[in-house]
Design a protein around this motif. Structure first.
Motif, short mmCIF file in Angstrom:
data_model
loop_
_atom_site.label_atom_id
_atom_site.label_comp_id
_atom_site.label_asym_id
_atom_site.label_seq_id
_atom_site.Cartn_x
_atom_site.Cartn_y
_atom_site.Cartn_z
N TYR A 195 -13.48 6.29 -36.42
CA TYR A 195 -14.11 7.51 -36.93
C TYR A 195 -14.81 8.25 -35.79
N ALA A 196 -15.52 7.52 -34.91
CA ALA A 196 -16.22 8.16 -33.80
C ALA A 196 -15.24 8.90 -32.90
N ARG A 197 -14.11 8.28 -32.59
CA ARG A 197 -13.11 8.94 -31.74
C ARG A 197 -12.54 10.18 -32.43
N ARG A 198 -12.35 10.11 -33.74
CA ARG A 198 -11.82 11.26 -34.47
C ARG A 198 -12.80 12.42 -34.40
N VAL A 199 -14.09 12.15 -34.62
CA VAL A 199 -15.10 13.21 -34.55
C VAL A 199 -15.15 13.80 -33.15
N ALA A 200 -15.11 12.94 -32.12
CA ALA A 200 -15.16 13.43 -30.74
C ALA A 200 -13.97 14.33 -30.43
N ARG A 201 -12.76 13.95 -30.91
CA ARG A 201 -11.57 14.78 -30.68
C ARG A 201 -11.69 16.12 -31.39
N GLU A 202 -12.19 16.10 -32.62
CA GLU A 202 -12.35 17.35 -33.37
C GLU A 202 -13.33 18.28 -32.67
N ARG A 203 -14.41 17.74 -32.16
CA ARG A 203 -15.39 18.59 -31.46
C ARG A 203 -14.81 19.16 -30.17
N GLU A 204 -14.01 18.34 -29.49
CA GLU A 204 -13.37 18.82 -28.26
C GLU A 204 -12.41 19.97 -28.57
N THR A 205 -11.68 19.85 -29.67
CA THR A 205 -10.76 20.91 -30.07
C THR A 205 -11.50 22.19 -30.45
N GLN A 206 -12.64 22.02 -31.11
CA GLN A 206 -13.41 23.18 -31.57
C GLN A 206 -14.10 23.90 -30.42
N GLY A 207 -14.31 23.23 -29.31
CA GLY A 207 -14.91 23.88 -28.15
C GLY A 207 -16.33 24.34 -28.41
N ALA A 208 -16.60 25.61 -28.06
CA ALA A 208 -17.95 26.15 -28.15
C ALA A 208 -18.47 26.22 -29.59
N THR A 209 -17.58 26.23 -30.56
CA THR A 209 -18.00 26.33 -31.96
C THR A 209 -18.28 24.96 -32.59
N ALA A 210 -18.09 23.89 -31.84
CA ALA A 210 -18.27 22.54 -32.38
C ALA A 210 -19.73 22.27 -32.68
N PRO A 211 -20.02 21.47 -33.70
CA PRO A 211 -21.40 21.08 -33.99
C PRO A 211 -22.02 20.35 -32.80
N LYS A 212 -23.29 20.49 -32.64
CA LYS A 212 -24.01 19.83 -31.56
C LYS A 212 -24.85 18.69 -32.13
N GLY A 213 -25.14 17.70 -31.28
CA GLY A 213 -26.00 16.62 -31.68
C GLY A 213 -25.27 15.51 -32.42
N PRO A 214 -26.04 14.59 -33.00
CA PRO A 214 -25.43 13.42 -33.66
C PRO A 214 -24.59 13.82 -34.86
N ASP A 215 -23.60 12.97 -35.19
CA ASP A 215 -22.84 13.11 -36.42
C ASP A 215 -23.52 12.24 -37.47
N GLU A 216 -23.94 12.86 -38.57
CA GLU A 216 -24.75 12.16 -39.56
C GLU A 216 -24.05 10.93 -40.13
N GLN A 217 -22.76 11.08 -40.45
CA GLN A 217 -22.05 9.95 -41.04
C GLN A 217 -21.86 8.81 -40.03
N LEU A 218 -21.60 9.14 -38.77
CA LEU A 218 -21.45 8.13 -37.74
C LEU A 218 -22.75 7.35 -37.56
N GLU A 219 -23.88 8.05 -37.58
CA GLU A 219 -25.17 7.37 -37.44
C GLU A 219 -25.42 6.44 -38.62
N ARG A 220 -25.00 6.83 -39.82
CA ARG A 220 -25.16 5.95 -40.98
C ARG A 220 -24.26 4.72 -40.84
N MET A 221 -23.06 4.91 -40.27
CA MET A 221 -22.17 3.77 -40.04
C MET A 221 -22.81 2.78 -39.06
N LYS A 222 -23.36 3.28 -37.97
CA LYS A 222 -24.00 2.42 -36.99
C LYS A 222 -25.14 1.63 -37.61
N THR A 223 -25.94 2.32 -38.41
CA THR A 223 -27.07 1.66 -39.07
C THR A 223 -26.58 0.60 -40.04
N ARG A 224 -25.50 0.90 -40.75
CA ARG A 224 -24.95 -0.06 -41.72
C ARG A 224 -24.48 -1.34 -41.01
#
Length: 507
Positions: A195-224
């Motif tokens: 999932y982390a790699r998928r989010v990173a690839r999506e942000r790279e594709t989106q370029g300047a319009t990509a969300p900044k900062g942590p991904d909320e769902q990824l952080e919940r996965m890490k905590t889990r």
């Protein structure tokens, strides 16, 4: 309770398919045992042990572990997944396509919660659109409760676990792979990484319009995942007696001593035998400070072995969630930390003829668990694994490892006992070795009497010669590249560990 369609990656001789509409999975091979889940018709499982409990039960493997199912409902031939309106399946049948889906009393998000619906729970659709994106449904199994749930999570066929949890099928990409959805059904580090790699690839594709900062769902996965206990069974390492090592065959001893490089290739057995014969013997000892193997562990002992030795457990932590981590919020799989739940005494031998005793939890941080990357050497650090070298040695071998401030650390190990009060007594002996006969040109023993009773408790050896280098590129100079540590356990010298200078990771 688990409710899955669980076909595995590829069919094999041990595979079976569920031919019951809804097959109960039990914790034991008994009709009165606790029901731990259900499998839908067409689910594939791996048969582990047939004919258990008098022949009526089969032990099978499903995504969450080993369970028991009635053998008569398992087919050796594939069985199709049910689909609404096909065969004997009612047209109004639906299955829950999410995990822990809420069943509410009214078709609105603030209505009272009547219960939670697991993945693949079968339902009867009683109302296509009750408003606000909710559908009216009734449970098919159990208490037949009626209520409302989100329409977008209702499917006309059960979810096949392998279709959403495996990144590839038969070597090809799987278009239905959904690591986030699969994670919340059966959380795992591998799915989090995908999932982390998928989010990173999506942000790279989106370029300047990509969300900044942590991904909320990824952080919940890490905590889990963080805090999970490692179930790997370990056994305490048996430390070989030094006298037995010296008396052993050169072929066997070479592996025990971890001697490598061109000096020990080809004619290596001769040099190993020559080295053991040329080394001065450590002093004779009697029982002193350490009385049992259970009180000691080497620096490189695997975490499960440490847990077995000291009666502790190994906990997995996500590095980015630890205090002071520079990687907090990083959109990447990150490092996993193996953490021993029991504190121990970390004993360090220092070049200043002193000992350091620190209370710490053994930990290992690493990234090579990550299935989404083929990168090698991410965790490699040059030099000794459990000690320091001087600045000249690092510089001579092209390593930029920070040089320790103050005395060098010669070796570390773990103990359940603290060191006694008072200064330890040290001795040092240097000697010359013949390169052709032993593979080294010089060596030194240092012994330590930790409790001042006149009996040595620790013996540290360092030898100097041409190191093994990296990828066959042997250095043209001599280094102090080999160390080993002996500890007096109940009157016998035991080989607690070997540490060799690493010139490269080989990649």
């Amino acid at each position: 309770m688990l409710a899955l369609c669980a076909p595995l990656a590829q069919a094999g001789a041990s595979d079976r398919w569920v031919q019951a509409t809804s097959l109960m999975l039990r914790a034991k091979a008994s009709p009165t045992a606790t029901v731990v889940g259900r499998l839908q018709q067409g689910s594939r499982v791996r048969l582990v042990t047939p004919n258990v409990g008098g022949g009526d039960w089969c032990m099978v493997e499903v995504p969450t572990g080993l369970v028991f199912a009635a053998c008569r409902y398992l087919s050796e031939q594939p069985v199709a997944l049910p689909r609404a309106g096909e065969g004997e399946v009612p047209a109004d049948r639906r299955w829950v396509g999410g995990s822990n889906l809420l069943l509410r009393a009214e078709p609105r998000p603030d209505a009272a919660v009547l219960g939670r619906l697991r993945l693949n729970t079968p339902l009867r659709l009683t109302g296509e659109d009750a408003g606000n994106g909710y559908c009216a449904v009734q449970r098919v199994e159990g208490d037949a409760v009626q209520g409302y749930t989100a329409c977008r999570y209702l499917q006309t066929s059960p979810v096949a676990w392998q279709r959403i949890s495996e990144p590839s099928e038969d070597g090809a990409g799987n278009p239905d792979f959904d690591p986030a959805r699969a994670f919340w059904i059966a959380p795992s580090w591998d799915l989090m990484a995908h999932y982390a790699r998928r989010v990173a690839r999506e942000r790279e594709t989106q370029g300047a319009t990509a969300p900044k900062g942590p991904d909320e769902q990824l952080e919940r996965m890490k905590t889990r995942l963080s805090g999970q206990l490692d179930s790997t069974a370990g056994s305490a390492t048996v430390w070989p007696e030094w006298e037995a090592v010296r008396q052993g065959s050169a072929a066997t001893v070479s592996g025990t001593l971890e001697l490598s490089g061109s000096q020990f290739d080809g004619d290596g057995e001769r040099r190993v035998a020559g080295l053991l014969g040329a080394l001065p013997s450590p002093p004779a000892v009697s029982a002193s400070w350490w009385r049992s193997d259970a009180e000691l562990a080497g620096p490189m002992e695997p975490m499960p072995s440490l847990a077995a030795r000291f009666g502790a457990q190994v906990q997995w932590l996500h590095e980015s969630l630890q205090a002071g981590s520079p990687n907090r919020g990083s959109v990447s799989p990150g490092a996993r930390v193996e953490h021993l739940t029991a504190p121990l005494h970390r004993i360090s031998l220092l070049s200043s003829a002193a000992l350091r005793d620190e209370i710490a939890h053994p930990e290992r941080s690493y990234t090579d668990w990550d299935p989404t990357t083929d990168a090698m050497c991410q965790d490699w650090v040059g030099g000794f694994a459990s000690g320091d070298s001087d600045a000249a040695t690092y510089r001579r071998n092209g390593l930029s490892r920070p040089v320790a401030v103050g005395p060098l650390k010669l070796f570390t190990f773990w103990s359940s006992r603290p060191l006694p009060a008072g200064p330890a007594r040290w001795t040092r002996q240097t000697f010359v070795l013949n390169r052709d006969a032993t593979g080294f040109v010089a060596g030194e023993w240092r012994t330590v009497d930790v409790d001042g009773d006149g009996v040595a408790d620790i013996a540290w050896l360092q030898t100097t010669g041409r190191g093994p280098g990296n990828l066959g590129e042997e250095p043209k100079h001599d280094d102090a590249w080999y160390r080993l540590l002996l500890v007096n356990v109940a009157g016998r010298w035991r080989l607690l560990g070997v540490d060799t200078f690493s010139y490269g990771c080989g990649c």
